[in-house]
Scaffold this motif. Structure first.
Motif: not given
Length: 107
Positions: A71, A73, A76-77, A79-81, A83, A85, A92, A94
């Protein structure tokens, strides 16, 4: 069962979803598992995210495995925002956050 790799480079946005959707669905029509390399994704919007979700559902319906790997950045940004994953279920990784420089002398 063999595994194929498909790498996406550049934007995964509404402007390229039709182009990438055709490639992705063709790859998922093959009788093999698929690794989707996201290391080259520079931007991901909701259209691109919906395409990834469609790919996951299509793979499951066809009894294939779809693994999202490497993934970027940008990915991942998002997916994190949101949630997400856990939704995709792939590890994932990081990126390591830069640490502040240590200055001065210790006692």
């Amino acid at each position: 069962m063999s595994t194929r790799v498909l790498r996406i480079d550049g934007e995964l946005t509404i402007y390229r979803v039709d182009e990438i959707k055709a490639l992705l669905l063709a790859a998922l029509a093959e009788p093999s598992d698929l690794e989707l390399d996201l290391s080259g994704v520079s931007e991901l919007d909701t259209a691109g995210l919906q395409l990834l979700m469609l790919a996951k559902k299509t793979a499951l319906a066809g009894s294939h495995a779809l693994h999202l790997v490497a993934h970027s950045t940008a990915v991942t940004g998002v997916f994190e925002l949101l949630d997400l994953a856990g939704y995709f279920g792939d590890p994932l990784v990081l990126p390591h956050a830069p640490q502040p420089a240590i200055t001065g002398q210790s006692a």
